[in-house]
Motif scaffolding. Structure first.
Motif, PDB file in Angstrom:
ATOM      1  N   CYS A  32       0.798  -1.227   0.000  1.00 45.74           N
ATOM      2  CA  CYS A  32       0.000   0.000   0.000  1.00 45.74           C
ATOM      3  C   CYS A  32       0.829   1.276   0.000  1.00 45.74           C
ATOM      4  O   CYS A  32       0.257   2.375   0.073  1.00 45.74           O
ATOM      5  CB  CYS A  32      -0.946   0.014   1.200  1.00 45.74           C
ATOM      6  SG  CYS A  32      -2.215  -1.260   1.124  1.00 45.74           S
ATOM      7  N   HIS A  33       2.140   1.143  -0.078  1.00 47.54           N
ATOM      8  CA  HIS A  33       2.965   2.361  -0.132  1.00 47.54           C
ATOM      9  C   HIS A  33       4.286   2.053  -0.814  1.00 47.54           C
ATOM     10  O   HIS A  33       5.188   1.451  -0.231  1.00 47.54           O
ATOM     11  CB  HIS A  33       3.228   2.914   1.270  1.00 47.54           C
ATOM     12  CG  HIS A  33       3.778   4.304   1.262  1.00 47.54           C
ATOM     13  ND1 HIS A  33       3.025   5.404   1.634  1.00 47.54           N
ATOM     14  CD2 HIS A  33       4.994   4.795   0.918  1.00 47.54           C
ATOM     15  CE1 HIS A  33       3.761   6.499   1.517  1.00 47.54           C
ATOM     16  NE2 HIS A  33       4.958   6.146   1.083  1.00 47.54           N
ATOM     17  N   MET A  34       4.399   2.482  -2.059  1.00 44.97           N
ATOM     18  CA  MET A  34       5.650   2.381  -2.806  1.00 44.97           C
ATOM     19  C   MET A  34       5.635   3.472  -3.877  1.00 44.97           C
ATOM     20  O   MET A  34       4.622   4.135  -4.090  1.00 44.97           O
ATOM     21  CB  MET A  34       5.831   0.987  -3.415  1.00 44.97           C
ATOM     22  CG  MET A  34       4.658   0.458  -4.189  1.00 44.97           C
ATOM     23  SD  MET A  34       4.404   1.249  -5.796  1.00 44.97           S
ATOM     24  CE  MET A  34       5.897   0.730  -6.638  1.00 44.97           C
ATOM     25  N   ASP A  82      16.316  -4.281   3.098  1.00 43.85           N
ATOM     26  CA  ASP A  82      15.843  -5.385   2.282  1.00 43.85           C
ATOM     27  C   ASP A  82      14.341  -5.549   2.505  1.00 43.85           C
ATOM     28  O   ASP A  82      13.848  -5.430   3.637  1.00 43.85           O
ATOM     29  CB  ASP A  82      16.580  -6.669   2.669  1.00 43.85           C
ATOM     30  CG  ASP A  82      16.237  -7.836   1.769  1.00 43.85           C
ATOM     31  OD1 ASP A  82      15.684  -7.607   0.674  1.00 43.85           O
ATOM     32  OD2 ASP A  82      16.508  -8.985   2.156  1.00 43.85           O
ATOM     33  N   VAL A  83      13.606  -5.826   1.445  1.00 45.02           N
ATOM     34  CA  VAL A  83      12.154  -5.863   1.548  1.00 45.02           C
ATOM     35  C   VAL A  83      11.636  -7.069   2.335  1.00 45.02           C
ATOM     36  O   VAL A  83      10.624  -6.977   3.025  1.00 45.02           O
ATOM     37  CB  VAL A  83      11.512  -5.835   0.147  1.00 45.02           C
ATOM     38  CG1 VAL A  83      11.641  -4.458  -0.470  1.00 45.02           C
ATOM     39  CG2 VAL A  83      12.090  -6.905  -0.766  1.00 45.02           C
ATOM     40  N   GLU A  84      12.307  -8.209   2.249  1.00 43.44           N
ATOM     41  CA  GLU A  84      11.792  -9.402   2.922  1.00 43.44           C
ATOM     42  C   GLU A  84      11.781  -9.251   4.441  1.00 43.44           C
ATOM     43  O   GLU A  84      10.764  -9.542   5.089  1.00 43.44           O
ATOM     44  CB  GLU A  84      12.570 -10.642   2.486  1.00 43.44           C
ATOM     45  CG  GLU A  84      12.218 -11.082   1.078  1.00 43.44           C
ATOM     46  CD  GLU A  84      12.835 -12.430   0.724  1.00 43.44           C
ATOM     47  OE1 GLU A  84      13.294 -13.151   1.628  1.00 43.44           O
ATOM     48  OE2 GLU A  84      12.855 -12.752  -0.476  1.00 43.44           O
ATOM     49  N   SER A 113       5.646  -1.344   1.660  1.00 40.21           N
ATOM     50  CA  SER A 113       7.089  -1.606   1.637  1.00 40.21           C
ATOM     51  C   SER A 113       7.920  -0.325   1.681  1.00 40.21           C
ATOM     52  O   SER A 113       9.086  -0.342   2.075  1.00 40.21           O
ATOM     53  CB  SER A 113       7.456  -2.370   0.356  1.00 40.21           C
ATOM     54  OG  SER A 113       7.287  -1.538  -0.786  1.00 40.21           O
ATOM     55  N   ASN A 114       7.325   0.785   1.229  1.00 41.03           N
ATOM     56  CA  ASN A 114       8.035   2.054   1.015  1.00 41.03           C
ATOM     57  C   ASN A 114       9.197   1.891   0.029  1.00 41.03           C
ATOM     58  O   ASN A 114      10.131   2.697   0.020  1.00 41.03           O
ATOM     59  CB  ASN A 114       8.539   2.674   2.316  1.00 41.03           C
ATOM     60  CG  ASN A 114       8.842   4.157   2.172  1.00 41.03           C
ATOM     61  OD1 ASN A 114       8.164   4.880   1.454  1.00 41.03           O
ATOM     62  ND2 ASN A 114       9.879   4.631   2.842  1.00 41.03           N
ATOM     63  N   TRP A 115       9.144   0.870  -0.815  1.00 39.13           N
ATOM     64  CA  TRP A 115      10.148   0.705  -1.857  1.00 39.13           C
ATOM     65  C   TRP A 115      10.086   1.910  -2.790  1.00 39.13           C
ATOM     66  O   TRP A 115       9.002   2.418  -3.073  1.00 39.13           O
ATOM     67  CB  TRP A 115       9.842  -0.574  -2.632  1.00 39.13           C
ATOM     68  CG  TRP A 115      10.879  -0.921  -3.663  1.00 39.13           C
ATOM     69  CD1 TRP A 115      11.980  -1.683  -3.491  1.00 39.13           C
ATOM     70  CD2 TRP A 115      10.887  -0.507  -5.041  1.00 39.13           C
ATOM     71  NE1 TRP A 115      12.675  -1.767  -4.669  1.00 39.13           N
ATOM     72  CE2 TRP A 115      12.039  -1.057  -5.639  1.00 39.13           C
ATOM     73  CE3 TRP A 115      10.039   0.280  -5.824  1.00 39.13           C
ATOM     74  CZ2 TRP A 115      12.351  -0.849  -6.977  1.00 39.13           C
ATOM     75  CZ3 TRP A 115      10.348   0.504  -7.158  1.00 39.13           C
ATOM     76  CH2 TRP A 115      11.498  -0.068  -7.721  1.00 39.13           C
ATOM     77  N   PRO A 116      11.192   2.415  -3.280  1.00 40.58           N
ATOM     78  CA  PRO A 116      12.582   1.973  -3.089  1.00 40.58           C
ATOM     79  C   PRO A 116      13.305   2.660  -1.922  1.00 40.58           C
ATOM     80  O   PRO A 116      14.504   2.901  -2.008  1.00 40.58           O
ATOM     81  CB  PRO A 116      13.226   2.354  -4.416  1.00 40.58           C
ATOM     82  CG  PRO A 116      12.530   3.639  -4.779  1.00 40.58           C
ATOM     83  CD  PRO A 116      11.112   3.469  -4.333  1.00 40.58           C
ATOM     84  N   HIS A 117      12.542   2.984  -0.860  1.00 35.77           N
ATOM     85  CA  HIS A 117      13.138   3.580   0.344  1.00 35.77           C
ATOM     86  C   HIS A 117      13.922   4.844  -0.014  1.00 35.77           C
ATOM     87  O   HIS A 117      15.119   4.956   0.275  1.00 35.77           O
ATOM     88  CB  HIS A 117      14.040   2.566   1.049  1.00 35.77           C
ATOM     89  CG  HIS A 117      13.556   1.152   0.937  1.00 35.77           C
ATOM     90  ND1 HIS A 117      12.426   0.703   1.576  1.00 35.77           N
ATOM     91  CD2 HIS A 117      14.023   0.085   0.224  1.00 35.77           C
ATOM     92  CE1 HIS A 117      12.224  -0.580   1.286  1.00 35.77           C
ATOM     93  NE2 HIS A 117      13.172  -0.970   0.465  1.00 35.77           N
ATOM     94  N   VAL A 130       2.180   5.368  -4.831  1.00 36.94           N
ATOM     95  CA  VAL A 130       2.035   6.670  -4.182  1.00 36.94           C
ATOM     96  C   VAL A 130       2.893   7.697  -4.920  1.00 36.94           C
ATOM     97  O   VAL A 130       4.085   7.459  -5.167  1.00 36.94           O
ATOM     98  CB  VAL A 130       2.446   6.581  -2.700  1.00 36.94           C
ATOM     99  CG1 VAL A 130       2.427   7.967  -2.045  1.00 36.94           C
ATOM    100  CG2 VAL A 130       1.518   5.622  -1.951  1.00 36.94           C
ATOM    101  N   GLN A 131       2.285   8.814  -5.266  1.00 31.97           N
ATOM    102  CA  GLN A 131       3.003   9.873  -5.956  1.00 31.97           C
ATOM    103  C   GLN A 131       4.200  10.346  -5.126  1.00 31.97           C
ATOM    104  O   GLN A 131       4.057  10.761  -3.986  1.00 31.97           O
ATOM    105  CB  GLN A 131       2.057  11.054  -6.200  1.00 31.97           C
ATOM    106  CG  GLN A 131       2.709  12.306  -6.743  1.00 31.97           C
ATOM    107  CD  GLN A 131       3.075  12.216  -8.219  1.00 31.97           C
ATOM    108  OE1 GLN A 131       2.990  11.153  -8.818  1.00 31.97           O
ATOM    109  NE2 GLN A 131       3.465  13.325  -8.801  1.00 31.97           N
ATOM    110  N   PRO A 132       5.422  10.259  -5.676  1.00 28.84           N
ATOM    111  CA  PRO A 132       6.592  10.726  -4.928  1.00 28.84           C
ATOM    112  C   PRO A 132       6.719  12.247  -4.997  1.00 28.84           C
ATOM    113  O   PRO A 132       6.218  12.883  -5.933  1.00 28.84           O
ATOM    114  CB  PRO A 132       7.754  10.043  -5.636  1.00 28.84           C
ATOM    115  CG  PRO A 132       7.274   9.854  -7.047  1.00 28.84           C
ATOM    116  CD  PRO A 132       5.784   9.673  -6.975  1.00 28.84           C
ATOM    117  N   THR A 133       7.409  12.820  -4.029  1.00 30.34           N
ATOM    118  CA  THR A 133       7.606  14.271  -4.025  1.00 30.34           C
ATOM    119  C   THR A 133       8.418  14.721  -5.232  1.00 30.34           C
ATOM    120  O   THR A 133       8.339  15.879  -5.641  1.00 30.34           O
ATOM    121  CB  THR A 133       8.301  14.723  -2.734  1.00 30.34           C
ATOM    122  OG1 THR A 133       9.524  14.002  -2.584  1.00 30.34           O
ATOM    123  CG2 THR A 133       7.418  14.475  -1.526  1.00 30.34           C
ATOM    124  N   ALA A 134       9.189  13.817  -5.826  1.00 35.31           N
ATOM    125  CA  ALA A 134      10.039  14.178  -6.963  1.00 35.31           C
ATOM    126  C   ALA A 134       9.261  14.816  -8.107  1.00 35.31           C
ATOM    127  O   ALA A 134       9.787  15.677  -8.820  1.00 35.31           O
ATOM    128  CB  ALA A 134      10.781  12.947  -7.476  1.00 35.31           C
TER     129      ALA A 134
END
Length: 278
Positions: free
Chosen positions: A13-15, A244-246, A231-235, A58-62
């Protein structure tokens, strides 16, 4: 290898997704380096590795208010498996909101840190603008401000999703006043929390992020039906080496030891919040 099998319909729900600057220009308000290599192909590998069925981009601030990269990713993943949280303002035309809704948007991101387009005083107007579509407002801010911000959050005319386990920049014990304020908001039935990014503010650090994990356990114990996982990938703001995501997904087993609660957080709650169908 994951300690527990992910259930059918498990949702990240968050990447965030990024793409080449020639196609997706970076906004001048962007506050941090852009991980251009973190594109859809890279995320598909993460999704498969974790056994995830659904994704919320999720739309990134970039990219500021330009949602093109986010919505292109949703289109590529398909509406049966993807939704979006976009960046809009109270001035965004309703026709544009309806267009985004048809393409899979279900929430408006309100990033209350550096680079966000909507200030606190603009939040009520934004919430009122998106509420007729059934959208929520997704809030990210320093949870240490929770007591001061709680009356405004409670007054908004739509659901509110609070990012990153409350994002307490100075992690507090579950009995602290800011946490009590968050738990009262959860009692309203209109506030949700994302169980994501424990590393972002933890002082105790990996592998268990004990200080933030205590907060996560208290939130899940109080309102297991109002929590979703991400996951907040790619952090994007984490230092190298990136988490690491796992192990991040495995942490959920420590926060929610029983299978039914994990299934609710990973699948059922997300299906309700993001309109996937239950």
């Amino acid at each position: 290898m994951l300690r527990h099998q992910t259930p059918a319909g498990a949702t990240d729900c968050h990447m965030h997704i990024y793409g080449p600057a020639t196609r997706y220009p970076v906004a001048p308000t962007n506050p941090s380096p852009v991980p251009f290599a973190s594109d859809l192909a890279a995320y598909r590998a993460v999704k498969e590795r974790l056994g995830l069925g659904r994704t919320v981009v999720v739309q990134p601030t970039a990219y500021g208010l330009d949602n093109a990269c986010t919505m292109d990713a949703v289109a590529a993943l398909g509406l049966e498996a993807a939704r979006a949280v976009v960046a809009v303002t109270a001035e965004t035309p309703m026709a544009e909101l309806r267009r985004l809704h048809a393409l899979g948007a279900r929430g408006a991101r309100a990033f209350m840190l550096k680079g966000g387009p909507v200030p606190w005083e603009g939040l009520p107007a934004l919430a009122a603008h998106v509420a007729p579509l059934g959208w929520h407002v997704q809030l990210q801010f320093d949870g240490g401000e929770m007591e001061a911000r709680a009356p405004l959050i409670a007054s908004l005319p739509c659901d509110v999703v609070i990012d990153h386990i409350g994002r307490f920049h100075d992690p507090v014990p579950p009995s602290a006043p800011p946490m009590r304020a968050l738990l009262r908001l959860l009692e309203s039935g209109r506030v949700w929390v994302k169980a994501s990014s424990p590393y972002g503010v933890s002082r105790s650090g990996p592998p268990d992020y004990a200080d933030v994990s205590a907060i996560a356990r208290a939130i899940i114990a109080a309102a297991p039906g109002r929590v979703v996982w991400g996951s907040n990938w790619p952090h994007p703001n984490a230092p190298e080496p990136k988490p690491d995501v796992e192990p991040l997904l495995d942490l959920l087993a420590d926060w929610a030891p029983d299978d039914a609660t994990r299934r609710a957080i990973l699948a059922d709650n997300a299906a309700r919040l993001y309109d996937f169908g239950v």
